[in-house]
Design a protein around this motif. Structure first.
Motif, PDB file in Angstrom:
ATOM      1  N   VAL A  54       0.817  -1.208   0.000  1.00  0.00           N
ATOM      2  CA  VAL A  54       0.000   0.000   0.000  1.00  0.00           C
ATOM      3  C   VAL A  54       0.856   1.266   0.000  1.00  0.00           C
ATOM      4  CG1 VAL A  54      -1.644   1.355   1.350  1.00  0.00           C
ATOM      5  CG2 VAL A  54      -1.976  -1.096   1.076  1.00  0.00           C
ATOM      6  N   GLU A  55       1.899   1.312   0.840  1.00  0.00           N
ATOM      7  CA  GLU A  55       2.693   2.525   0.961  1.00  0.00           C
ATOM      8  C   GLU A  55       3.325   2.919  -0.375  1.00  0.00           C
ATOM      9  OE1 GLU A  55       4.573   5.887   2.375  1.00  0.00           O
ATOM     10  OE2 GLU A  55       2.925   4.727   3.238  1.00  0.00           O
ATOM     11  N   GLU A  56       3.855   1.947  -1.100  1.00  0.00           N
ATOM     12  CA  GLU A  56       4.470   2.263  -2.399  1.00  0.00           C
ATOM     13  C   GLU A  56       3.433   2.794  -3.372  1.00  0.00           C
ATOM     14  OE1 GLU A  56       7.124   0.131  -5.942  1.00  0.00           O
ATOM     15  OE2 GLU A  56       6.750  -0.930  -4.054  1.00  0.00           O
ATOM     16  N   LEU A  57       2.246   2.193  -3.390  1.00  0.00           N
ATOM     17  CA  LEU A  57       1.197   2.683  -4.285  1.00  0.00           C
ATOM     18  C   LEU A  57       0.764   4.092  -3.884  1.00  0.00           C
ATOM     19  CD1 LEU A  57      -0.775   2.316  -6.587  1.00  0.00           C
ATOM     20  CD2 LEU A  57      -2.339   1.137  -5.015  1.00  0.00           C
ATOM     21  N   LEU A  58       0.653   4.358  -2.597  1.00  0.00           N
ATOM     22  CA  LEU A  58       0.269   5.699  -2.154  1.00  0.00           C
ATOM     23  C   LEU A  58       1.310   6.742  -2.553  1.00  0.00           C
ATOM     24  CD1 LEU A  58      -1.228   5.053   1.411  1.00  0.00           C
ATOM     25  CD2 LEU A  58      -2.457   5.554  -0.704  1.00  0.00           C
TER      26      LEU A  58
END
Length: 324
Positions: A54-58
């Motif tokens: 999730v963090e990379e996509l955000l």
């Protein structure tokens, strides 16, 4: 452990956002509903993704400035049956329990660090409980005060502010602590001052409190316990394990120390008041320093978005604006 993202974007940004979500390692499903958003008008994209991705996509969506022109909402489904989700979790690097979603951590600590009537009420009640436990030599009341105290939220927010350099969050937390503790201690002192002439407890009550001596006798273990509590508390916020926070609250003597300062000053026990004030300071500093250390460790081990990927996304966004 999968997360669901609901993304609203203008139509011209929809294609690049969908492609970014599809290309993200750890994505299980991407659903596009064209024209579903009414205010503001645009498309709705729903993404099922492994928590560790999730963090990379955000970060990618931040480069696309999705939150500036639309919105991103995150939720955690309680139950998901999907082979695609299982494959996505295996494909994503790391483990969901260890993943840090920085915006989520900031939101959690930000909500708990506001100077609200609710925060003040709990802090005042906790300090009053601590005062009762001190004058009655009751460890049970002291433990109750520890459990009720809401001070860990602002302390965690201070740590997040120092690591992420979101100074507004830090200022808000400092205001909550700077106003909350003096007010709670003042009211505890007022209660103690009124209680003595009413005969609720004698003036030598602090001379008999053998069970609560640890509050005004700070030592190496006071700092060690505060550090361990700060580590456990920040890990529970990162991993969204709220049950562990109860143990954190009960392990530190922050609120009892504040209550002891108030009562000791009223009864003229200035040396004990100084000892409990030092205990309070050790707890506050130890928790914040430990929480900062945890966050810095996660910052160091968390993969950051490569510059080349960020540049590519910026070019794609510029291209969509040009076509629009």
């Amino acid at each position: 452990m999968v997360v669901q993202l609901r993304i609203c974007v203008p139509g011209e940004l929809s294609a690049v956002t969908v492609q970014t979500c599809r290309d993200q390692r750890g994505t299980a499903e991407v659903v596009l509903v064209p024209g579903a958003a009414v205010v503001p008008p645009g498309d709705v994209i729903e993404v099922l993704i492994a928590r560790e991705a999730v963090e990379e996509l955000l970060e990618k969506l931040e480069v696309l400035k999705v939150s500036d022109v639309g919105s991103i909402a995150m939720s955690a489904p309680e139950f998901v049956l999907s082979r695609n989700a299982d494959r996505a979790e295996r494909a994503a690097p790391g483990d969901g329990a260890d993943a840090v979603i920085w915006d989520d951590v900031t939101r959690q600590t930000g909500e708990d660090s506001r100077l609200t009537w609710n925060f003040l009420a709990f802090l005042v009640l906790a300090t009053q409980l601590a005062g009762i436990g001190i004058v009655t030599d009751s460890p049970i009341a002291i433990v109750g005060a520890m459990a009720v105290g809401p001070e860990f939220g602002p302390l965690a927010a201070l740590a997040v502010s120092l690591v992420t350099r979101k100074w507004k969050l830090g200022r808000r937390a400092a205001v909550a602590l700077g106003i909350g503790f003096p007010l709670a201690m003042l009211l505890a002192a007022l209660t103690a001052w009124l209680s003595v002439p009413l005969g609720l407890f004698p003036r030598d009550a602090l001379d008999k409190g053998s069970a609560v001596e640890f509050i005004y006798h700070p030592g190496p273990y006071s700092l060690i316990v505060a550090v361990l509590a700060g580590i456990a508390g920040m890990l529970s916020i990162i991993g969204r394990r709220s049950a562990a926070l109860i143990g954190v609250f009960i392990s530190v003597t922050t609120v009892p120390a504040a209550g002891y300062v108030a009562v000791a000053l009223v009864l003229g026990e200035y040396q004990k008041a100084a000892g409990s004030a030092l205990q309070l300071l050790l707890n506050l500093v130890g928790i914040v320093v430990a929480a900062v250390a945890v966050l810095l460790f996660y910052r160091m081990v968390t993969r950051r978005l490569p510059d080349r990927v960020a540049r590519s996304l910026k070019r794609q966004r510029s291209g969509t604006r040009g076509r629009a």
